[in-house]
Write a protein that holds these residues in place. Structure first.
Motif, PDB file in Angstrom:
ATOM      1  N   GLU A   1      -0.713  34.687 -54.364  1.00  0.00           N
ATOM      2  CA  GLU A   1      -1.673  34.107 -55.269  1.00  0.00           C
ATOM      3  C   GLU A   1      -0.896  33.318 -56.404  1.00  0.00           C
ATOM      4  O   GLU A   1       0.487  33.734 -56.633  1.00  0.00           O
ATOM      5  CB  GLU A   1      -2.505  35.320 -55.845  1.00  0.00           C
ATOM      6  N   THR A   2      -1.340  32.237 -56.894  1.00  0.00           N
ATOM      7  CA  THR A   2      -0.906  31.682 -57.950  1.00  0.00           C
ATOM      8  C   THR A   2      -1.912  31.327 -58.945  1.00  0.00           C
ATOM      9  O   THR A   2      -3.146  31.027 -58.763  1.00  0.00           O
ATOM     10  CB  THR A   2       0.035  30.277 -57.667  1.00  0.00           C
ATOM     11  N   ALA A   3      -1.454  31.286 -60.556  1.00  0.00           N
ATOM     12  CA  ALA A   3      -2.495  30.903 -61.310  1.00  0.00           C
ATOM     13  C   ALA A   3      -1.833  30.166 -62.605  1.00  0.00           C
ATOM     14  O   ALA A   3      -0.739  30.324 -62.912  1.00  0.00           O
ATOM     15  CB  ALA A   3      -3.136  32.305 -61.922  1.00  0.00           C
ATOM     16  N   ASP A   4      -2.693  29.572 -63.087  1.00  0.00           N
ATOM     17  CA  ASP A   4      -2.531  28.829 -64.529  1.00  0.00           C
ATOM     18  C   ASP A   4      -3.507  29.703 -65.544  1.00  0.00           C
ATOM     19  O   ASP A   4      -4.557  29.551 -65.528  1.00  0.00           O
ATOM     20  CB  ASP A   4      -2.780  27.654 -64.613  1.00  0.00           C
ATOM     21  N   ILE A   5      -2.842  30.205 -66.308  1.00  0.00           N
ATOM     22  CA  ILE A   5      -3.314  31.071 -67.370  1.00  0.00           C
ATOM     23  C   ILE A   5      -3.152  30.497 -68.753  1.00  0.00           C
ATOM     24  O   ILE A   5      -1.962  30.042 -69.176  1.00  0.00           O
ATOM     25  CB  ILE A   5      -2.819  32.771 -67.605  1.00  0.00           C
ATOM     26  N   VAL A   6      -4.195  30.268 -69.473  1.00  0.00           N
ATOM     27  CA  VAL A   6      -4.043  29.693 -71.111  1.00  0.00           C
ATOM     28  C   VAL A   6      -4.643  30.531 -72.058  1.00  0.00           C
ATOM     29  O   VAL A   6      -5.591  31.356 -72.039  1.00  0.00           O
ATOM     30  CB  VAL A   6      -4.821  28.372 -70.981  1.00  0.00           C
ATOM     31  N   LEU A   7      -3.802  31.200 -72.896  1.00  0.00           N
ATOM     32  CA  LEU A   7      -4.039  32.219 -73.748  1.00  0.00           C
ATOM     33  C   LEU A   7      -3.809  31.490 -75.343  1.00  0.00           C
ATOM     34  O   LEU A   7      -3.147  30.872 -75.591  1.00  0.00           O
ATOM     35  CB  LEU A   7      -2.857  33.076 -73.774  1.00  0.00           C
ATOM     36  N   LEU A   8      -5.027  31.723 -76.050  1.00  0.00           N
ATOM     37  CA  LEU A   8      -5.327  31.264 -77.231  1.00  0.00           C
ATOM     38  C   LEU A   8      -4.076  31.837 -78.172  1.00  0.00           C
ATOM     39  O   LEU A   8      -4.095  33.020 -78.399  1.00  0.00           O
ATOM     40  CB  LEU A   8      -6.716  31.657 -77.884  1.00  0.00           C
ATOM     41  N   GLY A   9      -3.368  30.844 -78.801  1.00  0.00           N
ATOM     42  CA  GLY A   9      -2.208  31.524 -79.416  1.00  0.00           C
ATOM     43  C   GLY A   9      -2.673  32.081 -80.866  1.00  0.00           C
ATOM     44  O   GLY A   9      -1.665  32.905 -81.003  1.00  0.00           O
ATOM     45  N   SER A  10      -3.435  32.033 -81.506  1.00  0.00           N
ATOM     46  CA  SER A  10      -4.138  32.507 -82.735  1.00  0.00           C
ATOM     47  C   SER A  10      -4.432  33.999 -82.147  1.00  0.00           C
ATOM     48  O   SER A  10      -4.603  34.963 -83.082  1.00  0.00           O
ATOM     49  CB  SER A  10      -5.104  31.888 -83.323  1.00  0.00           C
ATOM     50  N   ARG A  11      -4.584  34.329 -80.979  1.00  0.00           N
ATOM     51  CA  ARG A  11      -5.143  35.603 -80.622  1.00  0.00           C
ATOM     52  C   ARG A  11      -4.159  36.489 -79.710  1.00  0.00           C
ATOM     53  O   ARG A  11      -4.368  37.739 -79.796  1.00  0.00           O
ATOM     54  CB  ARG A  11      -6.579  35.443 -79.767  1.00  0.00           C
ATOM     55  N   TRP A  12      -3.383  35.876 -79.061  1.00  0.00           N
ATOM     56  CA  TRP A  12      -2.333  36.737 -78.188  1.00  0.00           C
ATOM     57  C   TRP A  12      -0.930  36.538 -78.712  1.00  0.00           C
ATOM     58  O   TRP A  12      -0.510  35.621 -79.177  1.00  0.00           O
ATOM     59  CB  TRP A  12      -2.494  36.066 -76.715  1.00  0.00           C
ATOM     60  N   ALA A  13      -0.125  37.802 -78.162  1.00  0.00           N
ATOM     61  CA  ALA A  13       1.330  37.747 -78.104  1.00  0.00           C
ATOM     62  C   ALA A  13       1.415  38.521 -76.804  1.00  0.00           C
ATOM     63  O   ALA A  13       0.715  39.249 -76.377  1.00  0.00           O
ATOM     64  CB  ALA A  13       1.544  38.923 -79.135  1.00  0.00           C
ATOM     65  N   ALA A  14       2.442  37.983 -76.144  1.00  0.00           N
ATOM     66  CA  ALA A  14       2.729  38.631 -74.926  1.00  0.00           C
ATOM     67  C   ALA A  14       3.833  39.587 -74.845  1.00  0.00           C
ATOM     68  O   ALA A  14       4.958  39.264 -75.587  1.00  0.00           O
ATOM     69  CB  ALA A  14       3.313  37.260 -73.955  1.00  0.00           C
ATOM     70  N   GLU A  15       3.814  40.679 -74.244  1.00  0.00           N
ATOM     71  CA  GLU A  15       4.955  41.460 -74.230  1.00  0.00           C
ATOM     72  C   GLU A  15       5.207  42.092 -72.764  1.00  0.00           C
ATOM     73  O   GLU A  15       4.510  42.137 -71.734  1.00  0.00           O
ATOM     74  CB  GLU A  15       4.290  42.789 -74.717  1.00  0.00           C
ATOM     75  N   TYR A  16       6.557  41.892 -72.552  1.00  0.00           N
ATOM     76  CA  TYR A  16       7.126  42.321 -71.082  1.00  0.00           C
ATOM     77  C   TYR A  16       8.245  43.302 -71.135  1.00  0.00           C
ATOM     78  O   TYR A  16       8.614  43.634 -72.249  1.00  0.00           O
ATOM     79  CB  TYR A  16       7.986  40.985 -70.572  1.00  0.00           C
ATOM     80  N   GLY A  17       8.049  43.795 -69.901  1.00  0.00           N
ATOM     81  CA  GLY A  17       8.887  45.155 -69.928  1.00  0.00           C
ATOM     82  C   GLY A  17       8.241  46.361 -70.210  1.00  0.00           C
ATOM     83  O   GLY A  17       6.970  46.586 -70.685  1.00  0.00           O
ATOM     84  N   THR A  18       8.662  47.703 -69.889  1.00  0.00           N
ATOM     85  CA  THR A  18       8.154  48.758 -70.199  1.00  0.00           C
ATOM     86  C   THR A  18       8.990  49.790 -70.704  1.00  0.00           C
ATOM     87  O   THR A  18      10.234  50.077 -70.501  1.00  0.00           O
ATOM     88  CB  THR A  18       7.841  49.593 -68.607  1.00  0.00           C
TER      89      THR A  18
END
Length: 268
Positions: free
Chosen positions: A233-250
């Motif tokens: 599977e592959t995807a293009d995801i668009v997140l509204l910059g004023s609403r989202w922060a991305a967090e990686y790792g656990t």
């Protein structure tokens, strides 16, 4: 010979609507007059109304909702949402689970169709251009407000003829890529993601209820089958910059206190 220095009709219409918004006559969320209503009220063509709304959209006062019309845009800030690439198994839709965990009511629209992979998608999936894929488009909402778009492609060679061929229909609808693939014997690993910041295109801005060129996070995500190395599977995801922060790792869990002899002696 003097020239008419008055503003063009579309700017006059835009100013009339702007004054109604700024005065509170039209409140956030209110539906604005349709193009036909503007034509009846002003005598100008529909093109004038379209250009007037384009000005107000670019100013951030108005939101265009495809198929619904133009609405007064709320100016209040919304809480920041945090996106993580994985959620606990059994959580259902990963995006819905993330939003629910942050106290936000999640909803989404989707549409799936069979398509032929273009060169860009074929390269990401490791298949030939023109091979059949299942293409699904999403609009995700938080408390009714659009916050995320996604376009997903899955090779029909992987899911075709199975009960999970339609991501949002059938007995396993809406449970996410990882759980759907597990049902057909593919245990996907953590997806590979490439994230860039850019401005929203006009179609993206219309779907997200923001202004063209507003900041968005654009994510290219691909899930692989670790056993074979092939993309499933592959995807293009668009997140509204004023609403989202991305967090990686656990974050690791705190270690339990050791039961040393000294500690045991102290307890004695």
């Amino acid at each position: 010979m003097s020239q008419d220095s008055s503003p063009p009709p579309y700017l006059r219409v835009a100013e009339q609507l702007r004054q109604r918004i700024q005065s509170g006559d039209l409140a956030p969320g209110d539906l604005l007059p349709s193009l036909s209503e503007i034509r009846e009220e002003t005598g100008y063509s529909g093109t004038v109304g379209q250009r007037a709304y384009a000005v107000l959209v670019d100013e951030g006062l108005v939101v265009a909702r495809p198929g619904r019309g133009h609405f007064v845009r709320s100016q209040e800030e919304r809480p920041l949402l945090v996106r993580r690439p994985r959620v606990a198994p059994g959580s259902g839709s990963p995006t819905a689970a993330l939003l629910d965990a942050q106290g936000v009511r999640a909803s989404w629209d989707s549409e799936s169709t069979t398509a032929r992979a273009d060169l860009r998608i074929a390269e990401r999936l490791g298949i030939a251009a023109g091979d059949p894929v299942m293409h699904t488009s999403y609009v995700y909402r938080a408390d009714g407000e659009p916050v995320q778009l996604a376009e997903s492609w899955e090779p029909m060679a992987v899911t075709g003829g199975t009960l999970v061929v339609l991501p949002e229909a059938g007995p396993y609808a809406g449970i996410g890529v990882a759980e759907r693939m597990a049902l057909i014997g593919i245990e996907v690993g953590v997806p590979v993601e490439r994230v860039v910041a850019r401005g929203a295109s006009r179609p993206e801005a219309a779907l997200l209820g923001t202004t063209p060129a507003a900041p968005v996070l654009a994510v290219e995500r691909t899930h692989y089958d670790p056993a074979t190395g092939r993309a499933v599977e592959t995807a293009d995801i668009v997140l509204l910059g004023s609403r989202w922060a991305a967090e990686y790792g656990t974050r690791p869990e705190p270690a339990a206190p050791s039961d040393s002899p000294d500690a045991a002696a102290d307890r004695g």
